[in-house]
Design a protein around this motif. Structure first.
Motif, PDB file in Angstrom:
ATOM      1  N   MET A   1       0.836  -1.193   0.000  1.00  0.00           N
ATOM      2  CA  MET A   1       0.000   0.000   0.000  1.00  0.00           C
ATOM      3  C   MET A   1       0.864   1.233   0.000  1.00  0.00           C
ATOM      4  SD  MET A   1      -2.818  -0.995   2.741  1.00  0.00           S
ATOM      5  CE  MET A   1      -3.385  -2.669   2.684  1.00  0.00           C
ATOM      6  N   THR A   2       0.328   2.292  -0.557  1.00  0.00           N
ATOM      7  CA  THR A   2       1.094   3.530  -0.536  1.00  0.00           C
ATOM      8  C   THR A   2       0.281   4.618   0.158  1.00  0.00           C
ATOM      9  OG1 THR A   2       0.226   4.430  -2.607  1.00  0.00           O
ATOM     10  CG2 THR A   2       2.127   2.959  -2.792  1.00  0.00           C
ATOM     11  N   ILE A   3       0.990   5.517   0.817  1.00  0.00           N
ATOM     12  CA  ILE A   3       0.341   6.682   1.421  1.00  0.00           C
ATOM     13  C   ILE A   3       1.154   7.902   1.022  1.00  0.00           C
ATOM     14  CG2 ILE A   3      -0.415   7.801   3.552  1.00  0.00           C
ATOM     15  CD1 ILE A   3      -0.334   5.035   4.889  1.00  0.00           C
ATOM     16  N   ASP A   4       0.523   8.835   0.317  1.00  0.00           N
ATOM     17  CA  ASP A   4       1.260  10.058   0.035  1.00  0.00           C
ATOM     18  C   ASP A   4       0.457  11.262   0.494  1.00  0.00           C
ATOM     19  OD1 ASP A   4      -0.162  11.270  -2.359  1.00  0.00           O
ATOM     20  OD2 ASP A   4       0.283   9.283  -3.136  1.00  0.00           O
ATOM     21  N   GLY A   5       1.123  12.398   0.531  1.00  0.00           N
ATOM     22  CA  GLY A   5       0.468  13.607   1.016  1.00  0.00           C
ATOM     23  C   GLY A   5       1.520  14.592   1.471  1.00  0.00           C
ATOM     24  N   VAL A 123       3.692  -1.218   3.773  1.00  0.00           N
ATOM     25  CA  VAL A 123       3.023   0.085   3.706  1.00  0.00           C
ATOM     26  C   VAL A 123       4.131   1.105   3.467  1.00  0.00           C
ATOM     27  CG1 VAL A 123       1.663   1.815   4.933  1.00  0.00           C
ATOM     28  CG2 VAL A 123       1.185  -0.622   5.299  1.00  0.00           C
ATOM     29  N   LEU A 124       4.063   1.761   2.314  1.00  0.00           N
ATOM     30  CA  LEU A 124       5.135   2.661   1.899  1.00  0.00           C
ATOM     31  C   LEU A 124       4.625   4.098   1.933  1.00  0.00           C
ATOM     32  CD1 LEU A 124       8.003   2.010   0.816  1.00  0.00           C
ATOM     33  CD2 LEU A 124       7.062   2.263  -1.479  1.00  0.00           C
ATOM     34  N   ASP A 128       5.838  10.636  -3.436  1.00  0.00           N
ATOM     35  CA  ASP A 128       5.726  10.156  -4.821  1.00  0.00           C
ATOM     36  C   ASP A 128       5.711   8.627  -4.899  1.00  0.00           C
ATOM     37  OD1 ASP A 128       8.234   9.733  -3.948  1.00  0.00           O
ATOM     38  OD2 ASP A 128       9.265  10.813  -5.543  1.00  0.00           O
ATOM     39  N   VAL A 129       5.445   7.979  -3.779  1.00  0.00           N
ATOM     40  CA  VAL A 129       5.546   6.517  -3.781  1.00  0.00           C
ATOM     41  C   VAL A 129       4.471   5.865  -4.654  1.00  0.00           C
ATOM     42  CG1 VAL A 129       6.800   6.244  -1.613  1.00  0.00           C
ATOM     43  CG2 VAL A 129       4.320   6.371  -1.566  1.00  0.00           C
ATOM     44  N   ALA A 130       3.290   6.506  -4.723  1.00  0.00           N
ATOM     45  CA  ALA A 130       2.204   5.904  -5.499  1.00  0.00           C
ATOM     46  C   ALA A 130       2.493   5.977  -6.988  1.00  0.00           C
ATOM     47  CB  ALA A 130       0.890   6.606  -5.185  1.00  0.00           C
TER      48      ALA A 130
END
Ligand SMILES: Nc1ncnc2c1ncn2[C@@H]1O[C@H](COP(=O)(O)OP(=O)(O)OP(=O)(O)O)[C@@H](O)[C@H]1O
Ligand SMILES: Nc1ccn([C@@H]2O[C@H](COP(=O)(O)O)[C@@H](O)[C@H]2O)c(=O)n1
Length: 219
Positions: A1-5, A123-124, A128-130
């Motif tokens: 999974m990716t989380i960006d923000g 969980v990354l 810009d990981v997504a």
């Protein structure tokens, strides 16, 4: 999974809670950028591309998580725990230089790719990981929070740390450039955490995971 923000939107808080709930690995890619910027800030010269190689030999390591600590991953530099120092406001300029340098980004991307390959269930976290690192992830979360709230969160985070109380100033050019550069995947879940406590953010994502076809996420 990716989380960006954007910075202080709660990516790490959500990512660590998710990784604990799902018993997966967790990695915050921002720490790499910060750790390298910290190493550069210890040098008396302006950073230039040749330093990419030089910093490869800097003795960074990641310590075991500290139970109960808010930010439980720890970054060691020459054996010293520098986790708090890599969030110091003075690093902004170095961070900007590292983040804007394509050679640095290439090396950092390769380093992160190795981490992803070694941990297929992860969980990354990072801006810009997504789009860049793990576009095929099972789930993309794009986390948002208003600037005032983010600034207040960071201020509260630093309040008890001597010398860090003025850490969060007005929006900087780096903030603005970073926000402009934020791209999300078309299939990402967009969550605004401005008025949501961290527990509610976690619950919202866990609900989305439950909606995924059975077996998509192994627990
Ligand atoms: N939903 C929330 N409501 C209130 N406070 C929150 C929320 N999510 C996170 N926080 C707090 O805000 C601060 C910043 O959170 P966190 O470190 O998770 O953000 P981040 O996006 O990972 O930041 P960075 O980009 O700098 O790594 C922490 O003190 C955290 O406890
Ligand atoms: N995937 C990433 C992660 C970080 N950056 C840059 O590093 C800075 C620090 O990141 P935080 O998430 O800890 O705030 C950030 O300002 C970015 O410039 C990045 O480019 N890509």
């Amino acid at each position: 999974m990716t989380i960006d923000g954007p910075t202080a939107s709660g990516k790490t808080t959500l990512g660590m809670a998710l990784a604990t709930a799902l018993r997966t690995a967790f990695f915050d890619t921002g720490l790499t950028f910060r750790a390298i910027s910290y190493a550069l800030a210890q040098q008396p010269f302006e950073p230039y591309d040749g330093w990419c190689k030089a910093v490869e030999h800097q003795p960074f390591s990641w310590a075991e998580p500290v139970a109960g600590a808010e930010r439980s991953e720890r970054v060691l530099f020459h054996g010293e725990d520098v986790t708090d120092k890599i969030f110091a406001p003075g690093l902004e300029r170095q961070l900007g230089l590292v983040a804007a340098n394509p050679l640095w980004r290439d090396q950092i991307r390769n380093y992160h790719r190795d981490i992803v390959e070694a941990n297929p269930s992860i969980v990354l976290v990072g801006r810009d990981v997504a789009t860049d690192l793990l576009p095929s992830a099972t789930l993309h979360v794009a986390l948002w929070a208003g600037l005032t709230v983010r600034r207040e969160r960071r201020r509260a985070q630093y309040r008890d740390v001597i010398g860090r109380s003025t850490a969060v100033g007005p929006a900087t050019a780096l903030d603005i450039r970073t926000l402009e550069a934020l791209r999300t995947m078309p299939n990402s879940i967009e969550l605004d955490s401005t008025f949501l406590p961290a527990t509610a953010v976690l619950r919202a994502v866990l609900r989305k995971i439950e909606d995924l076809p059975h077996g998509t996420v192994r627990r």
